[in-house]
Design a protein around this motif. Structure first.
Motif, PDB file in Angstrom:
ATOM      1  N   VAL A   5       0.846  -1.198   0.000  1.00 46.67           N
ATOM      2  CA  VAL A   5       0.000   0.000   0.000  1.00 46.67           C
ATOM      3  C   VAL A   5       0.880   1.246   0.000  1.00 46.67           C
ATOM      4  O   VAL A   5       0.619   2.205  -0.737  1.00 46.67           O
ATOM      5  N   LYS A   6       1.943   1.230   0.803  1.00 46.29           N
ATOM      6  CA  LYS A   6       2.848   2.378   0.870  1.00 46.29           C
ATOM      7  C   LYS A   6       3.513   2.621  -0.482  1.00 46.29           C
ATOM      8  O   LYS A   6       3.645   3.772  -0.919  1.00 46.29           O
ATOM      9  N   LEU A   7       3.948   1.547  -1.129  1.00 46.08           N
ATOM     10  CA  LEU A   7       4.599   1.693  -2.436  1.00 46.08           C
ATOM     11  C   LEU A   7       3.636   2.266  -3.472  1.00 46.08           C
ATOM     12  O   LEU A   7       4.005   3.162  -4.245  1.00 46.08           O
ATOM     13  N   LYS A   8       2.426   1.761  -3.477  1.00 47.15           N
ATOM     14  CA  LYS A   8       1.437   2.234  -4.454  1.00 47.15           C
ATOM     15  C   LYS A   8       1.092   3.701  -4.210  1.00 47.15           C
ATOM     16  O   LYS A   8       1.047   4.508  -5.146  1.00 47.15           O
ATOM     17  N   GLU A   9       0.858   4.048  -2.953  1.00 42.33           N
ATOM     18  CA  GLU A   9       0.535   5.437  -2.615  1.00 42.33           C
ATOM     19  C   GLU A   9       1.676   6.379  -2.990  1.00 42.33           C
ATOM     20  O   GLU A   9       1.455   7.458  -3.534  1.00 42.33           O
ATOM     21  N   ALA A  10       2.902   5.963  -2.696  1.00 41.59           N
ATOM     22  CA  ALA A  10       4.067   6.802  -3.011  1.00 41.59           C
ATOM     23  C   ALA A  10       4.230   6.956  -4.518  1.00 41.59           C
ATOM     24  O   ALA A  10       4.566   8.041  -5.007  1.00 41.59           O
ATOM     25  N   ARG A  11       3.981   5.884  -5.260  1.00 37.73           N
ATOM     26  CA  ARG A  11       4.081   5.947  -6.727  1.00 37.73           C
ATOM     27  C   ARG A  11       3.048   6.912  -7.294  1.00 37.73           C
ATOM     28  O   ARG A  11       3.365   7.790  -8.105  1.00 37.73           O
ATOM     29  N   ILE A  12       1.814   6.777  -6.846  1.00 33.40           N
ATOM     30  CA  ILE A  12       0.733   7.647  -7.329  1.00 33.40           C
ATOM     31  C   ILE A  12       1.009   9.100  -6.946  1.00 33.40           C
ATOM     32  O   ILE A  12       0.837  10.012  -7.759  1.00 33.40           O
ATOM     33  N   LYS A  13       1.465   9.309  -5.704  1.00 31.10           N
ATOM     34  CA  LYS A  13       1.775  10.657  -5.231  1.00 31.10           C
ATOM     35  C   LYS A  13       2.902  11.286  -6.059  1.00 31.10           C
ATOM     36  O   LYS A  13       2.910  12.496  -6.279  1.00 31.10           O
ATOM     37  N   SER A  14       3.821  10.437  -6.539  1.00 26.20           N
ATOM     38  CA  SER A  14       4.925  10.924  -7.376  1.00 26.20           C
ATOM     39  C   SER A  14       4.500  11.135  -8.821  1.00 26.20           C
ATOM     40  O   SER A  14       5.287  11.616  -9.637  1.00 26.20           O
ATOM     41  N   GLY A  15       3.276  10.732  -9.159  1.00 24.87           N
ATOM     42  CA  GLY A  15       2.770  10.908 -10.513  1.00 24.87           C
ATOM     43  C   GLY A  15       3.384   9.953 -11.520  1.00 24.87           C
ATOM     44  O   GLY A  15       3.491  10.280 -12.706  1.00 24.87           O
ATOM     45  N   LEU A  16       3.774   8.763 -11.051  1.00 22.74           N
ATOM     46  CA  LEU A  16       4.421   7.777 -11.924  1.00 22.74           C
ATOM     47  C   LEU A  16       3.510   6.577 -12.158  1.00 22.74           C
ATOM     48  O   LEU A  16       2.705   6.227 -11.298  1.00 22.74           O
ATOM     49  N   THR A  17       3.664   5.959 -13.314  1.00 19.74           N
ATOM     50  CA  THR A  17       2.962   4.707 -13.587  1.00 19.74           C
ATOM     51  C   THR A  17       3.876   3.554 -13.200  1.00 19.74           C
ATOM     52  O   THR A  17       5.081   3.746 -12.981  1.00 19.74           O
ATOM     53  N   GLN A  18       3.313   2.355 -13.146  1.00 20.01           N
ATOM     54  CA  GLN A  18       4.139   1.182 -12.863  1.00 20.01           C
ATOM     55  C   GLN A  18       5.221   1.019 -13.925  1.00 20.01           C
ATOM     56  O   GLN A  18       6.346   0.638 -13.610  1.00 20.01           O
ATOM     57  N   GLU A  19       4.877   1.336 -15.180  1.00 25.41           N
ATOM     58  CA  GLU A  19       5.850   1.235 -16.266  1.00 25.41           C
ATOM     59  C   GLU A  19       7.005   2.205 -16.063  1.00 25.41           C
ATOM     60  O   GLU A  19       8.168   1.844 -16.266  1.00 25.41           O
ATOM     61  N   ASN A  20       6.685   3.447 -15.643  1.00 29.99           N
ATOM     62  CA  ASN A  20       7.728   4.454 -15.386  1.00 29.99           C
ATOM     63  C   ASN A  20       8.689   3.974 -14.299  1.00 29.99           C
ATOM     64  O   ASN A  20       9.908   4.063 -14.449  1.00 29.99           O
ATOM     65  N   VAL A  21       8.120   3.481 -13.213  1.00 30.23           N
ATOM     66  CA  VAL A  21       8.936   3.020 -12.083  1.00 30.23           C
ATOM     67  C   VAL A  21       9.795   1.836 -12.509  1.00 30.23           C
ATOM     68  O   VAL A  21      10.997   1.795 -12.233  1.00 30.23           O
ATOM     69  N   ALA A  22       9.177   0.886 -13.192  1.00 27.60           N
ATOM     70  CA  ALA A  22       9.904  -0.305 -13.635  1.00 27.60           C
ATOM     71  C   ALA A  22      11.091   0.076 -14.520  1.00 27.60           C
ATOM     72  O   ALA A  22      12.189  -0.468 -14.368  1.00 27.60           O
ATOM     73  N   GLU A  23      10.853   1.016 -15.408  1.00 28.94           N
ATOM     74  CA  GLU A  23      11.906   1.463 -16.318  1.00 28.94           C
ATOM     75  C   GLU A  23      13.047   2.124 -15.553  1.00 28.94           C
ATOM     76  O   GLU A  23      14.220   1.868 -15.826  1.00 28.94           O
ATOM     77  N   ARG A  24      12.715   2.947 -14.590  1.00 32.71           N
ATOM     78  CA  ARG A  24      13.730   3.700 -13.842  1.00 32.71           C
ATOM     79  C   ARG A  24      14.571   2.830 -12.919  1.00 32.71           C
ATOM     80  O   ARG A  24      15.750   3.112 -12.706  1.00 32.71           O
ATOM     81  N   ILE A  25      13.962   1.797 -12.340  1.00 36.68           N
ATOM     82  CA  ILE A  25      14.763   0.939 -11.443  1.00 36.68           C
ATOM     83  C   ILE A  25      15.154  -0.383 -12.104  1.00 36.68           C
ATOM     84  O   ILE A  25      15.705  -1.254 -11.462  1.00 36.68           O
ATOM     85  N   GLN A  26      14.843  -0.510 -13.374  1.00 43.37           N
ATOM     86  CA  GLN A  26      15.270  -1.632 -14.212  1.00 43.37           C
ATOM     87  C   GLN A  26      14.738  -2.986 -13.747  1.00 43.37           C
ATOM     88  O   GLN A  26      15.486  -3.938 -13.536  1.00 43.37           O
ATOM     89  N   VAL A  27      13.412  -3.023 -13.566  1.00 47.23           N
ATOM     90  CA  VAL A  27      12.699  -4.283 -13.320  1.00 47.23           C
ATOM     91  C   VAL A  27      11.487  -4.284 -14.242  1.00 47.23           C
ATOM     92  O   VAL A  27      11.220  -3.304 -14.924  1.00 47.23           O
ATOM     93  N   SER A  28      10.747  -5.376 -14.254  1.00 50.90           N
ATOM     94  CA  SER A  28       9.564  -5.439 -15.112  1.00 50.90           C
ATOM     95  C   SER A  28       8.370  -4.743 -14.441  1.00 50.90           C
ATOM     96  O   SER A  28       8.346  -4.567 -13.217  1.00 50.90           O
ATOM     97  N   ARG A  29       7.388  -4.344 -15.232  1.00 47.77           N
ATOM     98  CA  ARG A  29       6.172  -3.748 -14.703  1.00 47.77           C
ATOM     99  C   ARG A  29       5.456  -4.741 -13.793  1.00 47.77           C
ATOM    100  O   ARG A  29       4.884  -4.389 -12.773  1.00 47.77           O
ATOM    101  N   GLN A  30       5.509  -6.020 -14.174  1.00 44.62           N
ATOM    102  CA  GLN A  30       4.871  -7.068 -13.376  1.00 44.62           C
ATOM    103  C   GLN A  30       5.506  -7.150 -11.983  1.00 44.62           C
ATOM    104  O   GLN A  30       4.811  -7.396 -10.993  1.00 44.62           O
ATOM    105  N   THR A  31       6.799  -6.937 -11.915  1.00 46.79           N
ATOM    106  CA  THR A  31       7.487  -6.951 -10.620  1.00 46.79           C
ATOM    107  C   THR A  31       6.947  -5.840  -9.728  1.00 46.79           C
ATOM    108  O   THR A  31       6.670  -6.066  -8.541  1.00 46.79           O
ATOM    109  N   ILE A  32       6.783  -4.649 -10.296  1.00 46.29           N
ATOM    110  CA  ILE A  32       6.221  -3.524  -9.530  1.00 46.29           C
ATOM    111  C   ILE A  32       4.817  -3.888  -9.047  1.00 46.29           C
ATOM    112  O   ILE A  32       4.465  -3.660  -7.884  1.00 46.29           O
ATOM    113  N   SER A  33       4.021  -4.470  -9.926  1.00 48.55           N
ATOM    114  CA  SER A  33       2.664  -4.883  -9.565  1.00 48.55           C
ATOM    115  C   SER A  33       2.695  -5.913  -8.429  1.00 48.55           C
ATOM    116  O   SER A  33       1.906  -5.825  -7.479  1.00 48.55           O
TER     117      SER A  33
END
Length: 135
Positions: A5-33
């Motif tokens: 929940v904390k990760l999702k809230e922080a991601r949304i608050k940062s205005g990022l999608t799962q794809e954006n986060v995955a790309e920036r930390i070099q993991v898959s979108r599914q991993t973020i999910s």
């Protein structure tokens, strides 16, 4: 509050999608999910990357989530893991030395052959188990 929940809230608050986060930390979108749905947990390196990316402290991110803390403790407790591996190696070396020294006695007694074989196989299995756990 749980880590997902904390990760999702922080991601949304940062205005990022799962794809954006995955790309920036070099993991898959599914991993973020999976992290956000608590199907799996990030390792300590990725927790630090997420903390930097979302601009929140590690304390805010991790505090209160016992499951995540336990996961990080297990995944970073290298010393204990190495101690078990070293103990298994030492046990195997000592058994080998004992088998060589008492070879004459062991060969003459069928019970000693069976007992030492079982002991040797058990020690070797313990060693292989510790090696596989390290991989």
């Amino acid at each position: 509050m749980e880590i997902g929940v904390k990760l999702k809230e922080a991601r949304i608050k940062s205005g990022l999608t799962q794809e954006n986060v995955a790309e920036r930390i070099q993991v898959s979108r599914q991993t973020i999910s999976n992290w956000e749905n608590e199907k799996s947990f990030p390792d300590i390196v990725n927790v630090i990357k997420l903390s930097d990316l979302y601009n929140i402290s590690l304390d805010q991110l991790l505090k209160g989530d016992e499951t995540m803390i336990e996961h990080l403790e297990k995944s970073t407790n290298i010393v204990k893991s190495n101690e078990k591996l070293i103990a298994a190696i030492i046990a195997n070396v000592l058994l080998m030395i004992l088998f060589i020294l008492f070879n004459g006695l062991i060969i003459e007694n069928h019970y000693l052959i069976m007992g030492s074989s079982i002991l040797g196989i058990t020690a070797t299995c313990m060693l292989f188990y510790q090696i596989i756990k390290k991989l």
